[in-house]
Design a protein around this motif. Sequence first.
Motif, short mmCIF file in Angstrom:
data_model
loop_
_atom_site.label_atom_id
_atom_site.label_comp_id
_atom_site.label_asym_id
_atom_site.label_seq_id
_atom_site.Cartn_x
_atom_site.Cartn_y
_atom_site.Cartn_z
N GLY A 105 0.84 -1.21 0.00
CA GLY A 105 0.00 0.00 0.00
C GLY A 105 0.86 1.24 0.00
O GLY A 105 2.00 1.20 0.47
N PRO A 106 0.33 2.35 -0.49
CA PRO A 106 1.13 3.57 -0.63
C PRO A 106 1.54 4.17 0.71
O PRO A 106 2.49 4.95 0.79
N GLU A 107 0.83 3.77 1.78
CA GLU A 107 1.17 4.33 3.11
C GLU A 107 2.56 3.91 3.54
O GLU A 107 3.13 4.50 4.45
N SER A 108 3.10 2.87 2.90
CA SER A 108 4.37 2.32 3.36
C SER A 108 5.59 3.08 2.84
O SER A 108 6.71 2.61 2.99
N VAL A 109 5.35 4.23 2.23
CA VAL A 109 6.47 5.12 1.90
C VAL A 109 6.35 6.38 2.76
O VAL A 109 5.27 6.96 2.87
N ALA A 110 7.45 6.76 3.39
CA ALA A 110 7.44 7.93 4.28
C ALA A 110 8.41 8.99 3.76
O ALA A 110 9.38 8.66 3.08
N LEU A 111 8.10 10.23 4.08
CA LEU A 111 8.99 11.34 3.72
C LEU A 111 9.47 12.05 4.99
O LEU A 111 8.68 12.42 5.85
N PHE A 112 10.79 12.21 5.09
CA PHE A 112 11.38 13.07 6.11
C PHE A 112 11.91 14.29 5.36
O PHE A 112 12.75 14.14 4.47
N SER A 113 11.46 15.46 5.73
CA SER A 113 11.99 16.62 5.02
C SER A 113 12.17 17.79 5.97
O SER A 113 11.55 17.84 7.03
N HIS A 114 13.04 18.68 5.60
CA HIS A 114 13.25 19.88 6.41
C HIS A 114 13.43 21.05 5.47
O HIS A 114 14.28 21.01 4.59
N ILE B 105 4.20 12.78 -2.21
CA ILE B 105 3.91 11.70 -1.27
C ILE B 105 2.41 11.64 -0.96
O ILE B 105 1.82 10.57 -0.86
N ARG B 106 1.79 12.82 -0.83
CA ARG B 106 0.35 12.85 -0.58
C ARG B 106 -0.43 12.35 -1.80
O ARG B 106 -1.43 11.64 -1.67
N ILE C 193 8.04 7.37 13.21
CA ILE C 193 8.09 6.73 11.88
C ILE C 193 9.30 5.81 11.80
O ILE C 193 9.23 4.71 11.25
N ARG C 194 10.40 6.24 12.40
CA ARG C 194 11.58 5.37 12.44
C ARG C 194 11.27 4.08 13.21
O ARG C 194 11.61 2.98 12.77
N GLU C 195 10.59 4.23 14.33
CA GLU C 195 10.22 3.08 15.16
C GLU C 195 9.35 2.10 14.36
O GLU C 195 9.57 0.89 14.37
N ALA C 196 8.36 2.63 13.66
CA ALA C 196 7.47 1.77 12.86
C ALA C 196 8.26 1.09 11.74
O ALA C 196 7.96 -0.06 11.37
N THR C 197 9.28 1.75 11.23
CA THR C 197 10.09 1.15 10.18
C THR C 197 10.89 -0.03 10.75
O THR C 197 11.10 -1.04 10.08
N ILE C 198 11.29 0.09 12.01
CA ILE C 198 12.03 -1.01 12.65
C ILE C 198 11.09 -2.18 12.96
O ILE C 198 11.38 -3.32 12.64
N TYR D 277 2.02 -0.87 10.75
CA TYR D 277 2.17 -1.53 9.45
C TYR D 277 3.57 -1.23 8.92
O TYR D 277 4.21 -0.27 9.38
N PRO D 278 4.06 -2.05 8.01
CA PRO D 278 5.45 -1.87 7.57
C PRO D 278 5.67 -0.58 6.80
O PRO D 278 4.79 -0.12 6.07
N ILE D 279 6.84 0.01 7.03
CA ILE D 279 7.29 1.15 6.22
C ILE D 279 8.45 0.63 5.37
O ILE D 279 9.43 0.10 5.89
N LYS D 280 8.31 0.75 4.06
CA LYS D 280 9.27 0.12 3.15
C LYS D 280 10.04 1.11 2.29
O LYS D 280 10.98 0.72 1.59
N GLY D 281 9.63 2.34 2.30
CA GLY D 281 10.36 3.33 1.50
C GLY D 281 10.54 4.61 2.29
O GLY D 281 9.64 5.05 3.02
N TRP D 282 11.73 5.20 2.18
CA TRP D 282 11.98 6.52 2.78
C TRP D 282 12.45 7.47 1.69
O TRP D 282 13.36 7.14 0.91
N PHE D 283 11.85 8.64 1.68
CA PHE D 283 12.42 9.78 0.97
C PHE D 283 12.96 10.70 2.05
O PHE D 283 12.27 10.99 3.02
N VAL D 284 14.19 11.15 1.88
CA VAL D 284 14.79 12.07 2.86
C VAL D 284 15.22 13.32 2.12
O VAL D 284 16.05 13.26 1.21
#
Lengths: 179, 732
Positions: B140-149, B160-161, B409-414, B419-426
Motif C-alpha cells: 500500500g502507498p502508506e508504506s512510503v514515508a517522507l522526512f523533510s526539512h 507523497i500525498r 516513523i523510524r520506530e514503525a520502520t524497525i 504496518y510496515p514502512i518500506k520506503g523513505w524519501f529524505v
Amino acid sequence: MARFGMVIDTKKCVGCQDCVIACKTENKVPEGHDRDWIVTESHGKFPDILMEIRTERCNHCSNTPCVSCCPTGASHIHDVGGVVLVNHDLCIGCKACVESCPYDARFIHPDGYADKCTFCIHRVEKGLKPACVEVCPTYCMHFGDLDDPNSEVSKLLQSRKYHVNLPEAGTQPNIFYLI
Amino acid sequence: MNSLSRRKFLKISGATIATAAVLAGSAKTFVKASKKISERKGLEIIPTYCDLCFWKCGALAYIEDGKLWKVEGNPADPLSNGRLCPRGTGGVGAHYDPDRLKSPLIRKSLRGEEKWIDVTWDEAFDYIAEKMIKIKNEYGPESVALFSHGIGGSFLKHLIRAYGSPNETAPSFAQCRGPREVGFELTFGDVVGSPERTDIENTRCLTLIGSHLGENMHNTQVQEFSRAVERGASIIVVDPRFSVAASKAKYYLPIKPGTDLALLLAWMSIIVNEKLYDAEYISKYGTGFDLFVAEVSKYTPEWAYVETGIEPDLIRETAREMARYKPASLVHPGRHATWYGDDAQRSRAIALLNALLGSWGRKGGFYQTHSFSIPKYPYPPYPELKKESVHNPNNKYPFATGEQISTGIREATITGKPYPIKGWFVYGTNLMQALPNQNETVEAIQNLDLMVVVDVIPSEIAGWADVVLPESVYLERYDDLNTSPFKEAFVGIRQPVIEEPNDQKPNWWMAKKIAEKIGLGNYFPWKDVEEYLDTRLQAADLSLQELKTKGIIKAPQQPIYFEDGAEPEFLTPSGKIEFYSSQLAEAGFDPVPRYTKHPDPPPGYFRLIYGRAPVHTFSKTQSNPLLKDMMDENELWVNTDIAEKYGLNHGVYIKLKNQDGVVSNKIKVRVTERIRTDCVYMVHGFGQKSRQLRSTFNKGASDSELITKYTIDPLMGGTAMNVNFVTFEMEA
Ligand code: SF4
Ligand code: SF4
Ligand code: SF4
C-alpha cells in the motif's frame, strides 16, 4: 582633510564573524586569509566573568610603521581619508610591512603582494559603507570622518568610553572600541 | 486532539493589494533571460531568499560577468533588514562547494558503504518508480514515508500525498521545537512559530533560558537583541555556559543543567506570592488561576536553590526584575527545546510565566503574527487515506498535534507496526545527526526496499541511500513562496540567480518527473515551476514579474498588539489562557507543571550539552568553503578546574566515551572558565562520517554520535537529548 576611522561598540558585537565573511566575498579575499578577525577576551572565575568581543582589522594608523618601512612606496597613505593602502603593482612582497605592523593586520596575497583592509575605499568613494559595517547584524560598527566633530563616529567618541588596541605602540590607530 | 486547533491566518483585505492588482495584467510576461546567466556581462542584482537556515531572509545576489560574486540582505525584507547573518553572507560558498553532489547516484554495494554508480536522471527515476509501484502493490502507498526539512520539501510532500501516504514528517517537531509549541498551545491556544513571534526589539526585560542568541544566529532575533542591548533593556541569562548573551546580561544565572523547571516554578511562586503579576490581564484573559496559585506557591527560592544552585536572593531579585517591566517583559521560549523529557511541561511553565507578566499579545512580549494569504495551487484532491500515519500509534502521545513524530516513523520502520514502512524519501535533513541514536536509524534503514535522499551535498544520510538525487542549491532554483507569519505580512520569492555547475536539478522538477513515471502526472499539471508560482500569485492578484523584480511584496501593517487593536483570541478549549489545563488533567498529566528531578552524571562523568555556532547550520554547512574557513572543527568546552584535575591541556585532542560505551571522534579541548564543572559543551554538526565530504570528514566530534540515550516526552513524543553523560578518553 578627512580622517576615516571606525567606532565599534563592543557591548553589541556578538562575535558572529559576519564582518569577516562579508569582507571575504566583497574583496575576494583568498581562502585561508582574512582582512578582519574576531578577538574574544574573558577574565574572571566562573560565574563572575567579564568578556569583550572585538572585530579587528588594519587600524589605518596616523603614525604608520608599515608605510615608513616600505622600500618601494607601495604602502602608502591614500589622499582620501588618510586610508593606508598598498599599490599592488609596486609591491615586491618583501614582507617588511607585514613584520612591522603591531596588529598583524597584513598578509601576503597568493598573487605576491601585501594585502590587508582597505576600509573598502572602493565602496566608500561611491558613498557606500565598508562591507563589514554594512553587513553587521548587530549594527555595532560605525564608519566615518573622525576630523568632523559632527560625524556619527565623533559623536560616539564624545559620549562613550572607549579604548584603542596597543596604544603603547605609538601608531595612533583610527579604530576605537566603545566599552 | 481537536481542541488544539492550528493557527488561523488573517486574510489580507482587498485594499491592501490595490497596487499589485494594477500590475496583474502584465503578470504573464516573465523576465526571460536573453541568454544563460553565466554568459551575461556586467553586474546584475537578483533578489531571492536565503536557505542557509530556515529563517528565509530576503537576499540580493550579485552576479558579476556571469559569475556569482556575493549575497547581501534585501533592504526591502523585514526579516533581514538588508543584513544577512554570517551563514547567509557565506551563501555563495554553497554554490562553489567542491564537495557538492554532481550527478544522480545509485548504490552499488551495501548500504552505508558509499559506493556508487553515476547514472542519468532517467535511470534514477526508473529505479525509484519501479520500487514505488512495487511497494504500493505489496504494502500500500502508506508504506512510503517522507522526512523533510525546509520549504524545498514542499513539492515532495505533494508527491507523497498524491501517492497516497500520510507519513510525512520533519525532525523540527519531535527533535526540536515541538515541546515548545505544545506547551504554548496548551496555554495560549497558539504556537510560538518560526520566525518566533518574540518582540525582542521592544522588550524592556529579556529572559533567555539556554537560548544563546548571537551564537544562534536567527537573523531578526539577533538584530533585535542588539537593539535591546543598546536601549539598555534588562537582560537575564540562564545557562550552564557563560554564553555570548550572558556577557551582555545584567544577571547571569549559572544553572545546573536539568533543573530549569525548578527555577521557573520558583520565579512563578515569587511573582504569585508577592502579587507582582498583571492582575487585570489575568482576570480578563485567564482561567484556572486559583488552582494554579495553589500549586506553584509552594516552590520557594530556597527549595529551588538546592536543585538549581542559584542563590535564593538572585532568584528573588530576577523575578522582581522581570515583573518590574511587565508587560514588556519577555521570557524567551527558546527554539531547540528537546532537553530532558519533560520539555513540553517546561515550555508550558515558560508560557505561564509570560502569562503572569501579561506579555502574550503585548508590546515587548509576544506579538500577533500576520501572513500573506495566497491560495494553494488548485490541485486535484489527494486520494483518500486508508490508514493513519504510523508516527503515533493509538495516540500514545496525545498532544503530538499538527506535525508528526519522526522517531515514531523510524520506530514503525524497525518494528513493522502498526504496518510496515518500506520506503523513505529524505529531503534536506541529515537524519544521522538530526535523530538521536544512530543505531536505530541504521536498523530502520535495513528494513527498507527503497531509500532515496535528495540533498545538495553528500550528507551522512546520503551515504545510506539506494538512490541519491543531487539538488540545485537555493541560488540555482525556484522554491515555493515564503509567506512566513511575522510582524507584517509579506511574500518572498526564491528564484535562480545562477545556473547549476553540473547535473544538479531543482526539487520541483524531480517531484514532477517521478510523479509522471508512476502515473501521477495529473497531480503536476503545471509545465514548470514558474507557471505554478504564477498561478498561485495571480489567484492573490499579485504578479510574478513584480515579485521577481522586488523579491518581496509586503502588505500594509496591521495591529500586532492587543493594546493597538489586535484581537485577543485564545484557541484553547476554554477560549482563555489556561493557567490550569483541564485537557492535561483529563489525559492524566499535571494540569499545572510540577518538578521532577533528573539524574545527575555518575562520578567521573559530565553531562554533554551542545549548541550552535554563528557560522554553521546543523550539519549542513561544514563543507561550505567560506564557512569552513571560519570554523572547520568544533571544540570541547571544559571548565578550567576540571581540565586541571584530569590533566587536560588547552588545544589537545581527546575522545569522549558515553554511558553506553560509545567513543567519539577526537575533539580539541578548549579549557575555559565559561562553563560549569558538571557538564561539557560542543557545537553540534561536526564529526561527520561521510567520506565524500572530503573537506569536513572526521573533523571534530559529533554530539549526535554520543546521543545514544534519549528520553521521550510523554505529552508529545519529543526526544530529549541532553540526557547523555560522557567521560574523557585520553589516548587520542
Ligand atoms: S558582524 Fe558585527 S556582531 Fe558580528 S562579529 Fe562582526 S562586528 Fe561583531
Ligand atoms: S573595511 Fe572593507 S576591507 Fe576593511 S575589514 Fe571591512 S570589509 Fe574588509
Ligand atoms: S538567519 Fe542567516 S542563514 Fe538563516 S535565512 Fe537568514 S541569513 Fe540565511
